[in-house]
Write an enzyme that holds these catalytic residues in place. Structure first.
Site, PDB file in Angstrom:
ATOM      1  N   GLU A 240       0.839  -1.200   0.000  1.00 53.92           N
ATOM      2  CA  GLU A 240       0.000   0.000   0.000  1.00 53.92           C
ATOM      3  C   GLU A 240       0.880   1.258   0.000  1.00 53.92           C
ATOM      4  O   GLU A 240       1.870   1.329   0.739  1.00 53.92           O
ATOM      5  CB  GLU A 240      -0.875  -0.053   1.253  1.00 53.92           C
ATOM      6  CG  GLU A 240      -1.869   1.050   1.429  1.00 53.92           C
ATOM      7  CD  GLU A 240      -2.713   0.837   2.687  1.00 53.92           C
ATOM      8  OE1 GLU A 240      -3.678   1.600   2.882  1.00 53.92           O
ATOM      9  OE2 GLU A 240      -2.399  -0.092   3.468  1.00 53.92           O
TER      10      GLU A 240
ATOM     11  N   LYS B 102      -9.186   2.776  -2.013  1.00 54.03           N
ATOM     12  CA  LYS B 102      -9.440   2.058  -0.765  1.00 54.03           C
ATOM     13  C   LYS B 102     -10.801   2.471  -0.222  1.00 54.03           C
ATOM     14  O   LYS B 102     -11.157   3.651  -0.232  1.00 54.03           O
ATOM     15  CB  LYS B 102      -8.345   2.371   0.239  1.00 54.03           C
ATOM     16  CG  LYS B 102      -8.398   1.543   1.522  1.00 54.03           C
ATOM     17  CD  LYS B 102      -7.155   1.826   2.369  1.00 54.03           C
ATOM     18  CE  LYS B 102      -7.116   0.977   3.626  1.00 54.03           C
ATOM     19  NZ  LYS B 102      -5.882   1.217   4.416  1.00 54.03           N
TER      20      LYS B 102
ATOM     21  N   CYS C 121      -5.686  -3.396   2.028  1.00 55.42           N
ATOM     22  CA  CYS C 121      -5.428  -3.508   3.468  1.00 55.42           C
ATOM     23  C   CYS C 121      -6.690  -3.665   4.320  1.00 55.42           C
ATOM     24  O   CYS C 121      -7.280  -4.731   4.361  1.00 55.42           O
ATOM     25  CB  CYS C 121      -4.608  -2.307   3.936  1.00 55.42           C
ATOM     26  SG  CYS C 121      -3.829  -2.574   5.560  1.00 55.42           S
TER      27      CYS C 121
END
Length: 666
Positions: free
Chosen positions: A70, A139, A192
């Site tokens: 990330e 995200k 994540c």
């Protein structure tokens, strides 16, 4: 009207067939990598130089798709520097450098960066190939608790209305609904924290068609967190019936408050294929191959997967086609064990304990239902009948019944050796069961006379007559004592049809019916080391070392077993390997052959594997009629050949397609 018919070869037809995802090169394997580069926080150019080197190294190893952590271009721990335009602009300039320097490479790469979208900043995964941006995935779930402050800088994908973004001078697709088609598979991306959500985005992506999920991550290390993280990835890959490739930040990220261990993890349907070294100071490239064909088979068999999509009303995703890749020869890095039914280490003891408990539970229920207190078992001194006897003993103990209700019958024949005969008697005596000895030779000689068969001709009639005589005895003894005949045949024998129809093929309850031959000896060995006396243990260990044989042909001049089963039908370890991948995943013979060569390297050569693969499929198809009328018996593992359980196959199905493919193997 005149009709013109054209005739052409099979090869011509196949060459003219339209593209089909199932007609994959490399047997459906996709080589993937999780890369952990070194980083310098906020030094985008330096970071991209490390990313570029790892991409080129992966390309040389034949990797087709690679994922980086990330925010790998800027570094994850920039903090309030994310609010500086320098970071976002330098990230974009660095990405342009990366695109330019990798434009000659086929590999698909996923890198992380902060990206401005109008008045917002997103935590983005950018998919690139051959110098082009294929798409951008933002995200969704931004952690803002404990050590995390992502909402301070970034906007969630859920708050975006844009479906495209200008990046490196071009408008590219933007969104969490993007699916990428590359390397004859489809993949999706979550970032994540997305994986830690109650319903992760990858669940929807999988239902929309993603077969591999990539996760660029920055999860830090705390006590116990690694095991929990691995369990999440394992569970999610299993729940989605997908491959899962995870890359998390490593050395170089700021350690002001937290430490990043550098996790590269590759899973396939719940199983770990490869993992990086944690807390390594150097860069790492974790590589493995995900079997997409296997995943598709799982999804097709698991009809709940399709039903789940319908019930949730999952809409269509936006599909993005990657550029064509030059095909490369596949070099497997993942290991295929030669004995897929036999787990390694402590798991073997756990497997044996559970299987034995299932066998005992099944027989206990059958005895309880019938209100019978007697069983009859033919004891040959071989592995299968030994396991069946041990199951009976444990069941009677569990039900509080006297072991004398177990009638063990040894039936010496023309091929019975002293070793197996003595072991049969010794085992029954040490276990305290009732013993009966009924010699079958005289009855078989009379039968040969009745049907006019020459006793010196040791053909199939000679052998099967003995097997049927033994079964008749067991059935009649069961009538005498009001008991059940317990079958001893195992899964491997049933797959090959290595049983006499209406002979040892038949019983009243078959406790070994779904246990492969390669596992039987370990079950007997497990019982030998768990709860039997020394006399029984010594006999069991000798039975384990006895060659597998039906003992239907007279012994040699030294009294040793002359008829070795594996000399006739082939090694059971090969047949169990073939059986596992044929039934469990529906693989073609060519792929099973390829995997067997890898699994049995240094043990069997290609010609030997091909020979017994042909035997397996020839026998499997021709012997289906025996499996169509199997007695009841408990399923213990992922494969059963019961017509009431896993396998429903017509007895007159043609094996031509399978055998032709095997004959063409080189």
């Amino acid at each position: 009207m005149n009709y013109i018919f054209y005739f052409c070869s099979t090869e011509t037809i196949r060459a003219a067939m339209p593209y089909n995802k199932e007609n994959m090169v490399n047997y459906g394997f996709v080589k993937v990598a999780a890369a952990i580069p070194q980083v310098k926080v906020a030094d985008c150019k330096w970071n991209v130089s490390r990313i570029e080197l790892l991409i080129k190294e992966a390309e040389q190893q034949g990797v087709q798709m690679i994922v980086f952590p990330e925010l790998s271009i800027s570094g994850y721990t920039c903090g309030d520097l994310f609010a500086q335009r320098l970071i976002t602009e330098e990230s974009e300039m660095a990405l342009m450098m990366l695109l330019n320097n990798t434009r000659q490479l086929d590999i698909v790469s996923i890198v992380g960066m902060p990206l401005g979208v109008n008045a917002t900043l997103i935590n983005a995964a950018v998919v690139i190939q051959k110098g082009k941006i294929l798409g951008v995935v933002p995200k969704t779930y931004l952690p803002n608790y404990k050590e995390y402050y992502e909402q301070r800088w970034f906007t969630s994908a859920a708050q975006l209305v844009e479906t495209s973004v200008r990046l490196c001078g071009e408008m590219v697709p933007l969104g969490t609904h993007l699916l990428f088609e590359a390397c004859n598979t489809t993949f999706g991306i979550e970032i994540c924290e997305d994986m830690w959500a109650t319903v992760p985005p990858s669940s929807h992506l999988a239902l929309q068609g993603a077969e591999i999920i990539f996760n660029p991550s920055a999860s830090n290390e705390c006590i116990g967190k690694h095991a929990y993280r691995c369990s999440l990835i394992s569970q999610q890959s299993a729940r989605c019936l997908a491959g899962y490739v995870y890359a998390a930040c490593g050395f170089g990220e700021s350690s002001t408050d937290v430490v990043f261990g550098g996790n590269g993890l590759i899973y396939e349907n719940g199983s770990l294929l490869a993992a990086s070294e944690r807390f390594a100071l150097g860069e790492q490239l974790t590589v493995s191959e995900i079997d997409v064909q296997r995943l598709r088979t799982e999804r097709r068999m698991n009809t709940t997967f399709a039903a789940n999509r319908a019930n949730l009303g999952i809409g269509a995703a936006t599909r993005i086609q990657a550029g064509l890749m030059n095909s490369k020869e596949l070099h497997l890095t993942r290991r295929f064990v030669p004995h897929p039914f036999v787990p390694q280490g402590t798991a073997l003891n756990e497997r044996c304990e559970e299987i034995f408990a299932i066998q005992v539970g099944g027989l206990a229920q059958r005895l309880h239902h019938t209100s019978l207190t007697k069983v009859v078992v033919g004891i040959s001194g071989g592995l299968d009948s030994t396991l069946a006897l041990l199951v009976c003993v444990k069941t009677f103990d569990k039900l509080g019944l006297s072991r004398e209700g177990i009638v063990g019958v040894t039936m010496p024949g023309f091929g019975t050796t002293n070793r197996t005969y003595n072991n049969a008697l010794a085992l029954m005596k040490s276990l305290g069961v009732s013993i009966r000895e009924i010699d079958i030779k005289a009855a078989c000689i009379q039968h040969f006379e009745d049907i006019g068969h020459d006793i010196e001709v040791h053909d199939v009639t000679y052998e099967n007559s003995q097997a049927r005589e033994r079964t008749q005895i067991l059935m009649d003894v069961a009538n005498q004592v009001n008991g059940l005949v317990i079958g001893t045949g195992d899964l491997s024998e049933l797959a090959l049809g290595w049983a006499t129809y209406n002979g040892d093929h038949m019983s009243m309850y078959a406790v070994n019916t779904s246990i492969p031959k390669t596992l039987v000896r370990y079950l007997v060995e497990w019982v030998a080391t768990h709860g039997v006396d020394n006399d029984s243990r010594n006999t069991l260990l000798d039975i384990i070392d006895t060659p597998i044989s039906p003992e239907l042909i007279p012994a040699d001049e030294n009294g040793n077993i002359k008829q070795i089963t594996e000399d006739l039908v082939g090694p059971y370890e090969l047949h169990d390997f073939f059986l596992y991948y044929f039934m469990r995943f529906g693989f073609r013979p060519s792929k099973i052959f390829y995997l067997a060569i890898a699994a049995f390297e240094g043990i069997y050569d290609r010609d030997t594997i091909k020979k017994w693969l042909h035997t397996f499929f020839r026998r499997f198809f021709s012997q289906q009629f025996k499996r169509s009328c199997l007695p009841d018996g408990p399923k213990v593992g992922s494969i059963s050949i019961s017509p009431r359980g896993d396998w429903r196959m017509p007895s007159d199905a043609s094996s031509a397609g399978w055998l032709e493919e095997i004959e063409a193997l080189k």
